[in-house]
Scaffold this active site. Structure first.
Site, PDB file in Angstrom:
ATOM      1  N   SER A 144       0.793  -1.229   0.000  1.00 15.02           N
ATOM      2  CA  SER A 144       0.000   0.000   0.000  1.00 15.02           C
ATOM      3  C   SER A 144       0.824   1.278   0.000  1.00 15.02           C
ATOM      4  O   SER A 144       0.377   2.288  -0.537  1.00 15.02           O
ATOM      5  CB  SER A 144      -0.946  -0.008   1.198  1.00 15.02           C
ATOM      6  OG  SER A 144      -0.225  -0.184   2.397  1.00 15.02           O
ATOM      7  N   HIS A 174      -5.259  -2.905  -3.017  1.00  8.29           N
ATOM      8  CA  HIS A 174      -4.882  -1.905  -4.024  1.00  8.29           C
ATOM      9  C   HIS A 174      -4.794  -2.490  -5.435  1.00  8.29           C
ATOM     10  O   HIS A 174      -4.396  -1.792  -6.367  1.00  8.29           O
ATOM     11  CB  HIS A 174      -3.557  -1.240  -3.632  1.00  8.29           C
ATOM     12  CG  HIS A 174      -3.685  -0.460  -2.370  1.00  8.29           C
ATOM     13  ND1 HIS A 174      -4.153   0.832  -2.347  1.00  8.29           N
ATOM     14  CD2 HIS A 174      -3.477  -0.821  -1.076  1.00  8.29           C
ATOM     15  CE1 HIS A 174      -4.204   1.245  -1.084  1.00  8.29           C
ATOM     16  NE2 HIS A 174      -3.805   0.264  -0.297  1.00  8.29           N
ATOM     17  N   LYS A 215     -11.536   1.241  -2.426  1.00  2.52           N
ATOM     18  CA  LYS A 215     -10.489   1.986  -3.134  1.00  2.52           C
ATOM     19  C   LYS A 215     -10.900   2.154  -4.605  1.00  2.52           C
ATOM     20  O   LYS A 215     -11.701   3.027  -4.903  1.00  2.52           O
ATOM     21  CB  LYS A 215      -9.152   1.306  -2.895  1.00  2.52           C
ATOM     22  CG  LYS A 215      -8.895   1.218  -1.374  1.00  2.52           C
ATOM     23  CD  LYS A 215      -7.573   0.701  -1.005  1.00  2.52           C
ATOM     24  CE  LYS A 215      -7.464   0.309   0.459  1.00  2.52           C
ATOM     25  NZ  LYS A 215      -7.780   1.337   1.434  1.00  2.52           N
TER      26      LYS A 215
HETATM   27  C1  PLP Z   1      -3.218  -3.275   1.927  1.00  2.00           C
HETATM   28  C2  PLP Z   1      -4.460  -2.846   2.633  1.00  2.00           C
HETATM   29  N1  PLP Z   1      -5.212  -3.789   3.227  1.00  2.00           N
HETATM   30  C3  PLP Z   1      -6.353  -3.471   3.863  1.00  2.00           C
HETATM   31  C4  PLP Z   1      -6.785  -2.166   3.936  1.00  2.00           C
HETATM   32  C5  PLP Z   1      -8.044  -1.852   4.688  1.00  2.00           C
HETATM   33  O1  PLP Z   1      -9.078  -1.650   3.805  1.00  2.00           O
HETATM   34  P1  PLP Z   1     -10.310  -0.709   4.177  1.00  2.00           P
HETATM   35  O2  PLP Z   1      -9.820   0.701   4.054  1.00  2.00           O
HETATM   36  O3  PLP Z   1     -11.357  -1.069   3.189  1.00  2.00           O
HETATM   37  O4  PLP Z   1     -10.681  -1.034   5.572  1.00  2.00           O
HETATM   38  C6  PLP Z   1      -6.040  -1.160   3.317  1.00  2.00           C
HETATM   39  C7  PLP Z   1      -6.480   0.245   3.309  1.00  2.00           C
HETATM   40  O5  PLP Z   1      -6.406   1.003   4.187  1.00  2.00           O
HETATM   41  C8  PLP Z   1      -4.831  -1.508   2.682  1.00  2.00           C
HETATM   42  O6  PLP Z   1      -4.073  -0.561   2.131  1.00  2.00           O
END
Ligand code: PLP
Length: 388
Positions: free
Chosen positions: A177, A205, A236
């Site tokens: 991320s 992502h 996202k």
């Molecule tokens: C790699 C990754 N996994 C999980 C999440 C969590 O997702 P969400 O924002 O839908 O809770 C994010 C985002 O913040 C992320 O970047």
């Protein structure tokens, strides 16, 4: 309660204090932040779908038809037709046997990892994995061993050393991320098969972005059907909210019964589900949106490199601009904002110490003019701060 002030003062002195920026307009390429008009260069709204007319219309219509809230958890009164339709759509999109929707990506990771691993198990986790994976590992009470970023040799050594455990899980971001680089999935699949371990890939992502169909890293690497647990977000590129796990029928049935973050939380509201459903359709029917994203990502990444910034070569819409020092990173973010570009500085503990960066992301909806304005703002701010 003195410790609160002490800790806050420590954060401030070390440039680690976090402040909220206020979005005064929609999540669009040109928006208003803290009352100032600017270009948005840090959003995960990669395809611009939060603003897509069809997606917004679907959300509005869902409120009219279904009301505002789901009224209960999925296992009580909150399991709307819409949730099931969304899960069927994810199954088609991910080419898996089944899928389950959680209220966020964070909850999907937490729920799946804690359901799949316990105190007799070991989790092997990439050092740059997202916080939701780290928290899932912690809560699971499994032994967690961190392997160096993308280092499959060390991972194999660890797999050889951990044969005595009941279950072994390998867990990785598909697209990391904060760095935008890709996990070495073909090798991870081989290792998981050879060492009879479960492979969990977080495609937060990658969903809607990577692969010929935009279906994520399995699609990108031609590994469909080879990854046991595929996690993703609807928050996202899909422009909505929520998370999912896709995999075998038994896996999804098991998670429905065991994943506490699925069981003990009110289901996502109808508008959110309807928006995600329509976003999947848009991704399928309008591939040119993803084309725009790639053209923009390549243009901005090569522009930043030519200007003298240090970044990575990977091909994703996440472009880390490395600064190193946390204080300087925040100064850079402030200068960029003064020049009309909103791009957030990322510091420890989100990234390792010494690797603070501006996390630049591109969107399909940026125009060439937007990208050129961002490049000149980066050049000016970088020169003024002695970064380039
Ligand atoms: C790699 C990754 N996994 C999980 C999440 C969590 O997702 P969400 O924002 O839908 O809770 C994010 C985002 O913040 C992320 O970047």
């Amino acid at each position: 309660m003195k410790f609160l002030e002490r800790e806050l003062a420590y954060l401030q002195e070390n440039h680690l204090y976090r402040r909220l920026n206020r979005m005064d307009d929609a999540q669009a390429a040109r928006t208003v932040v803290n009352g100032k008009e600017c270009l948005l260069f840090s959003s995960n709204n990669y395809l611009g779908l939060t603003e897509h007319l069809e997606v917004k219309k679907a959300a509005r219509e869902a409120v009219t038809r279904w009301g505002t809230g789901a009224g209960g958890s999925r296992l009580t009164t909150g399991n709307l037709q819409l949730h099931e339709e969304l899960e069927k759509t994810i199954v088609r999109f991910k080419k898996t046997a089944a899928a389950i929707v959680f209220n966020s990506g964070y909850m999907a990771n937490l729920g799946a990892i804690t359901a799949l691993a316990g105190k007799d198990d070991v989790i092997l986790s990439d050092e740059l994995n997202h916080a939701s994976i780290i928290d899932g590992c912690r809560i699971s009470r499994a032994k967690t061993t961190i392997y160096p970023h993308r280092d499959t040799q060390t991972l194999e050594k660890l797999l050889r050393q951990t044969q005595g455990y009941r279950r072994r899980l390998i867990v990785t971001d598909g697209v990391f991320s904060m760095d935008g680089d890709l996990a070495p999935l073909p090798r991870l699949v081989e290792l998981a098969e050879k060492h009879r371990s479960l492979l969990i890939v977080d495609d937060a992502h990658a969903t809607g972005v990577l692969g010929r169909r935009g279906a994520g890293t399995a699609d990108h690497f031609n590994l469909e059907g080879k990854i046991h647990v595929q996690m993703g977000t609807l928050s996202k590129a899909l422009g909505s909210a929520g998370g999912y796990i896709a995999g075998s029928r038994a896996l999804i049935d098991y998670l429905r019964n065991k994943a506490r973050s699925f069981i003990y939380s009110t289901a996502l509201p109808p508008a959110v589900i309807a928006a995600a459903l329509t976003a999947f359709r848009v991704i399928e029917q309008e591939p040119q949106i993803r084309e725009n994203l790639w053209v923009n990502a390549r243009y901005l990444r090569s522009g930043l490199k030519q200007t003298g910034f240090v970044t990575l070569d990977e091909e994703t819409p996440i472009i880390p601009v490395f600064i190193g020092d946390a204080g300087k990173t925040m100064q850079m973010a402030e200068k960029l904002f003064a020049l009309g570009v909103f791009a957030t500085g990322i510091r420890p503990p989100t990234v390792p110490p010494g690797t603070s960066r501006i996390r630049v992301t591109v969107m399909a909806t940026h125009t060439r003019e937007h990208l050129d304005s961002a490049l000149s703002a980066f050049q000016q701010a970088g020169q003024e701060l002695g970064i380039i």
